[in-house]
Write a protein that holds these residues in place. Structure first.
Motif, PDB file in Angstrom:
ATOM      1  N   PRO A 131       0.813  -1.304  -0.160  1.00  0.00           N
ATOM      2  CA  PRO A 131      -0.061   0.005   0.023  1.00  0.00           C
ATOM      3  C   PRO A 131       0.644   1.403   0.094  1.00  0.00           C
ATOM      4  CG  PRO A 131      -0.879  -1.638   1.479  1.00  0.00           C
ATOM      5  CD  PRO A 131       0.211  -2.005   1.107  1.00  0.00           C
ATOM      6  N   ASP A 352     -12.607  -6.783  -1.731  1.00  0.00           N
ATOM      7  CA  ASP A 352     -11.630  -5.942  -0.855  1.00  0.00           C
ATOM      8  C   ASP A 352      -9.991  -6.721  -1.000  1.00  0.00           C
ATOM      9  OD1 ASP A 352     -13.162  -4.369   0.370  1.00  0.00           O
ATOM     10  OD2 ASP A 352     -13.073  -5.144   2.269  1.00  0.00           O
ATOM     11  N   TYR A 356      -7.663  -3.653  -2.652  1.00  0.00           N
ATOM     12  CA  TYR A 356      -6.767  -3.443  -1.498  1.00  0.00           C
ATOM     13  C   TYR A 356      -5.361  -3.712  -1.709  1.00  0.00           C
ATOM     14  CZ  TYR A 356     -10.407  -0.485  -0.028  1.00  0.00           C
ATOM     15  OH  TYR A 356     -11.598   0.580   0.126  1.00  0.00           O
ATOM     16  N   LYS A 381     -12.627   4.814  -1.405  1.00  0.00           N
ATOM     17  CA  LYS A 381     -11.683   3.964  -1.217  1.00  0.00           C
ATOM     18  C   LYS A 381     -11.009   3.792  -0.046  1.00  0.00           C
ATOM     19  CE  LYS A 381     -13.564   2.043  -4.638  1.00  0.00           C
ATOM     20  NZ  LYS A 381     -14.526   0.787  -4.619  1.00  0.00           N
ATOM     21  N   ARG A 387      -6.846   2.629   6.407  1.00  0.00           N
ATOM     22  CA  ARG A 387      -6.442   2.813   4.798  1.00  0.00           C
ATOM     23  C   ARG A 387      -5.738   4.150   4.354  1.00  0.00           C
ATOM     24  NH1 ARG A 387     -12.315   0.035   3.069  1.00  0.00           N
ATOM     25  NH2 ARG A 387     -11.407  -2.133   3.405  1.00  0.00           N
TER      26      ARG A 387
END
Length: 718
Positions: A131, A352, A356, A381, A387
Motif C-alpha cells: 500500500p 477487498d 486493496y 476507497k 487505509r
C-alpha cells in the motif's frame, strides 16, 4: 541496416511458453483490462538524421522481472505478448464454455466469485505492490540502460537472450524505423508502469539524459502512446515546472528526494526536439474510473470493433499483414445482454482482497482517475483512518499529479512549445468506452481528457449556430478566424491543451494509428520533421479527419473544402476505396440534413486504392455551423454480409451563420456504427442487381476457406 533471419513473431513464439505461465491463470477482469489497454500499435517513420528516437509505449508494455540479491534477473513475472495471450485464450475456450459462466452467475455466483478472486490473487502475487507503493518482492523493469535497449543491441542479441525480444514495444514499425534512421538511433524506454506517473516521468527523464550521453546527441525525439503519452505529457509538464521554478518545483524536489537545484539534470526542456503523443492518457482514463468505482458495463460490440479495426488480430501467431476482418461482425452482438455478467465482474473487482491488495496498490491506476472524480474515489476507497495511513505514500505522489500537473497541462505544454519543444497531440474521437459510459472517447481514453477539448457527451452535438465563445476564460484559442469545432459539432478544440497543435481522427480506436494511413503520415510529419507548425499549415493534414482504417471501407470528402466541411463552392463528393484487398461497388448515397443529392450512383465501381468523383445535384446552401450527414452504401467484392455502409459528418462552412439558442446548447446526434434498416434497403435498392450479392457471398466464402486452410498449414508447420 539490419535485416531479420526470421520474423519477430517467430522469436515470440519460441519464448512464449515460459513467459505466459502467469498469464494462463489470469481469467479475471483485471487481465482483460490490462490486455485491452495494451493493444499496442506500430508504425513507420521517415528519416531524421539529427536526433535519436525514444519510444514510450502503452500501459503494461514494459517487462517486469524478479531480481536476485545481486540485482541479476532471476525470472520474468510480466511480459505480455498478443500471440501468447491468444494461444492461451484459444486453449481455455472449451473450459470456459463448460463452466457456463451465465449458469454460475444465475445459480451460485458466490462460489465461482470466491474462486476467481482466490485464483487472481495467487496468479499475480509476484506483481503485487504494498500500500505504500513499494514492490512486495524485488521486482522492476528491464532494460533501463540505453546500451541494452538500443535496437542495434536488441537485434544483435535476439538469438542469445531469451528476454530481449520483449524489449521491442512496437514490433510492426521498429524494423522500418531502423532501416530509415539506423537501429543504433532507436531506443525503447521501459519503466515500472505499476508506479505513480511522476515516478515514471522521473524514469523517462533519467533515460533521456542517458541516451543523450550515450549517443552524444543534443536532443531526442519522443514518440508515445496511451500511458506512454501520459508519462511524456507529465515529463514535459514537469520540465516546464522546473524551468519556471517556484512552489511546484520545490514540492517536486521534496517528493523525489532531490535538491531543487538538481532537478534540471532530469527535467530539462533542452533535451527534447519533437514530442508526439498519440491517444495520450494525460488527463486520465475513462475505463479506470468505471472499473474502480464499480460502474463497468462491458460494451461487447465496441470491444469486438476494437479488434476488428486492429487489422489482423492473429498476426502475432500466424504472421502476415493481410486484413482478415474487413467485414463487420459486431452487429451480431448488438443485442447481447450482459447485465448479470457485468454485475458479477464489478463485484469481483470490488472485492477487498483484489481492490486493496492489487488495484489500489498500483499508483498508476490512481493517476488514471481524472481530476473530476479523483476526490470521490479517494473518499470512497480510503474510507478508514487505517487505509488512509497505509496508502499515504502513494496518495502523496498522486495528489501532486492531480493538483500541480493535470489542472495545468495546457499552461505547461504551451510553455514548453514557447521554449522550442514541438509538442503535438493526436487522438481518436466519436467512440464510446469499452466499459459503456456515454462518453466521447477512443474506446479507452475520453477525448476530453486526452486533448483537453470541450466535448459533448456521446450521442449529442452542439446545437446549430454554435461557435466558440472567445470570451470564456477556459478557451485557449481566442482567434475568431479559427474554426476549432469538429465536423460532427461535438468537439470544440479551442478549449484543448494545445488548440493549434492537436489533431483529431473520428473513428480511430485507441492507439491504432498503425492501421490508418492518414494517422501514419501525420505521425511521420510530426515526429521526424518540422513541416507542420500547426493545424492550419497543411491542408493535407486538417485538424479534423475521419479514420482511413481499411476496415471502414470508404472515405469521403467534398472537392473544394477541408475534410468534414462543406459549402456552396463544393461541386462533387470524392469517394476513396480504403480496402487493401477488395474492389467496391456503390449501391446508394443517403443525405440527411441538406438538400443536395447524387444521381446514377448504383453500380459505380472503385478499384483498390482508387477514388471517384460524384457530381452534386444542387448545392450546399444551408447556413453555416449546421450539420448534415452522408451515408454511403456499398458492396465489397468479398464481403460475407454483402452490403456495408459508412456515415460521414459534415459541418457547413457558409458565411451566414445559423441562429444559436444558448438555452438549448445540445442537440441529439446520429451515432455510429450504422446498421442498415429495412427502410434503408427498400428506399435505395430499387434497381439493385442481386446477382452481385450472390457473387459477393461466393467470393467471401472462398476467401474464408482459403484463409482457414492457410492458418491450419502454418500451425501444423510449427
Amino acid at each position: 541496416m539490419y535485416k531479420f533471419q526470421k520474423s519477430l513473431s517467430d522469436y515470440m513464439l519460441r519464448t512464449q511458453n515460459g513467459v505466459m505461465e502467469m498469464n494462463k491463470k489470469l481469467i479475471s477482469l483485471f487481465l482483460a483490462v490490462i490486455m485491452l489497454v495494451t493493444a499496442v500499435p506500430m508504425t513507420a517513420f521517415a528519416k531524421e538524421e539529427s536526433y535519436p528516437v525514444v519510444i514510450n509505449s502503452g500501459y503494461s508494455s514494459s517487462q517486469i522481472f524478479m531480481f536476485d540479491d545481486e540485482g541479476n534477473i532471476d525470472h520474468r513475472v510480466w511480459g505480455l505478448d498478443v500471440g501468447g495471450i491468444l494461444t492461451t485464450a484459444l486453449k481455455d475456450i472449451p473450459y470456459l464454455t463448460a463452466a457456463n459462466l451465465e449458469y454460475f452467475v444465475s445459480k451460485n455466483p458466490e462460489k465461482i466469485y470466491k474462486q476467481i478472486c482466490k485464483t487472481v490473487n495467487s496468479a499475480v502475487d509476484e506483481m503485487k505492490r504494498n500500500p505504500d507503493g513499494t514492490p512486495k518482492y524485488n521486482t522492476g523493469a528491464w532494460p533501463t540502460k540505453p546500451e541494452e535497449s538500443n535496437m542495434k543491441y536488441v537485434y544483435d542479441n535476439l538469438e542469445t537472450n531469451e528476454y530481449i525480444q520483449g524489449t521491442i514495444h512496437e514490433k510492426r514499425y521498429t524494423p522500418i524505423l531502423c532501416e530509415k534512421i539506423g537501429a543504433e538511433n532507436v531506443f525503447q524506454f521501459s519503466t515500472d508502469w505499476r508506479q505513480e506517473i511522476i515516478l515514471c516521468a522521473r524514469d523517462l527523464g533519467k533515460y533521456i539524459k542517458s541516451v543523450l550521453d550515450y549517443t552524444g546527441a543534443k536532443k531526442v525525439n519522443i514518440f508515445s502512446e496511451s500511458h506512454g503519452g501520459q508519462t511524456t505529457g507529465t515529463y514535459i509538464s514537469l520540465c516546464s515546472i522546473v524551468d519556471k521554478g517556484g512552489e511546484a518545483a520545490e514540492k517536486l524536489a521534496s517528493l523525489l528526494g532531490m535538491k531543487t537545484s538538481d532537478l534540471k539534470t532530469i527535467f530539462n526542456l533542452d533535451y527534447v526536439n519533437n514530442a508526439v503523443m498519440n491517444s495520450p492518457a494525460i488527463g486520465g482514463v475513462q475505463i479506470a474510473y468505471d472499473i474502480i468505482s464499480g460502474q463497468m458495463h462491458a460494451d461487447i460490440t465496441r470491444i469486438l470493433e476494437f479488434y476488428e479495426y486492429a487489422n489482423n488480430p492473429l498476426y502475432e501467431i500466424f504472421g502476415g499483414d493481410e486484413y482478415m476482418w474487413e467485414a463487420e461482425y459486431e452487429w451480431l452482438l448488438a443485442f447481447a445482454k450482459l447485465d448479470k455478467t457485468n454485475g458479477f465482474l464489478n463485484k469481483i473487482v470490488q472485492n477487498d482482497d483484489l481492490m486493496y491488495n492489487i488495484v489500489l496498490t498500483f499508483g498508476s491506476l490512481w493517476d488514471f482517475v481524472d481530476t473530476e472524480h479523483y476526490e470521490e474515489i479517494k473518499a470512497s476507497k480510503l474510507n478508514t483512518p487505517e487505509r488512509q495511513a497505509a496508502f499515504a505514500p502513494i496518495i502523496k505522489n498522486t495528489d501532486y499529479s492531480h493538483y500541480y500537473v493535470m489542472p495545468y497541462v495546457d499552461e505547461n505544454l504551451s510553455y514548453a512549445r514557447s521554449k522550442g519543444v514541438n509538442v503535438n497531440i493526436v487522438c481518436g474521437t466519436d467512440i464510446t468506452p469499452a466499459t459503456g459510459s456515454p462518453v466521447n472517447s477512443d474506446c479507452l481514453v475520453a477525448t476530453k481528457t486526452a486533448s483537453g477539448a470541450k466535448v459533448a457527451d456521446y450521442g449529442y452535438r452542439f446545437s446549430n449556430g454554435y461557435t466558440t465563445d472567445v470570451n470564456d476564460p477556459l478557451v485557449n484559442c481566442t482567434n475568431k478566424a479559427h474554426n476549432h469545432v469538429s465536423p460532427g459539432m461535438n468537439v470544440d478544440a479551442a478549449y484543448g491543451y494545445l488548440p493549434e497543435n492537436t489533431w483529431y481522427i473520428e473513428g480511430q480506436f485507441h492507439a491504432q494509428y498503425a492501421f490508418d494511413s492518414y494517422a501514419l503520415a501525420l505521425t511521420n510529419k510530426l515526429l521526424l520533421t518540422k513541416d507542420l507548425t500547426d493545424v492550419h499549415s497543411d491542408a493535407n493534414f486538417p485538424q479534423f479527419e475521419t479514420t482511413y482504417n481499411a476496415k471502414c471501407g470508404v472515405h469521403a470528402k467534398f472537392d473544394k473544402s477541408l475534410n468534414g466541411r462543406a459549402s456552396e463552392k463544393d461541386t462533387a463528393l470524392i469517394i476513396e476505396n480504403l480496402s487493401k484487398k477488395s474492389g467496391i461497388e456503390l449501391v446508394s448515397i443517403k443525405v440527411e440534413g441538406s438538400d443536395i443529392a447524387f444521381e446514377n450512383v448504383a453500380g459505380k465501381k472503385i478499384a483498390i486504392g482508387e477514388k471517384i468523383s460524384l457530381p452534386i445535384t444542387g448545392s450546399v446552401k444551408e447556413k453555416g455551423m449546421t450539420n448534415f450527414t452522408v451515408t454511403i452504401y456499398y458492396l465489397e467484392d468479398n464481403s460475407l454480409f454483402s452490403i456495408d455502409s459508412r456515415r460521414f459528418n459534415f459541418s457547413v462552412d457558409n458565411t451566414e451563420l445559423a441562429d444559436y439558442d444558448a438555452s438549448k446548447p445540445l442537440t441529439k446526434a446520429k451515432t455510429s456504427p450504422v446498421y442498415i434498416s429495412s427502410s434503408d434497403v427498400n428506399e435505395t435498392l430499387a434497381n439493385y442487381d442481386f446477382s452481385i450479392q450472390i457473387k459477393a457471398i461466393v467470393l467471401s466464402m472462398v476467401h474464408i476457406l482459403t484463409t482457414v486452410v492457410e492458418m491450419i498449414k502454418k500451425v501444423a508447420s510449427k
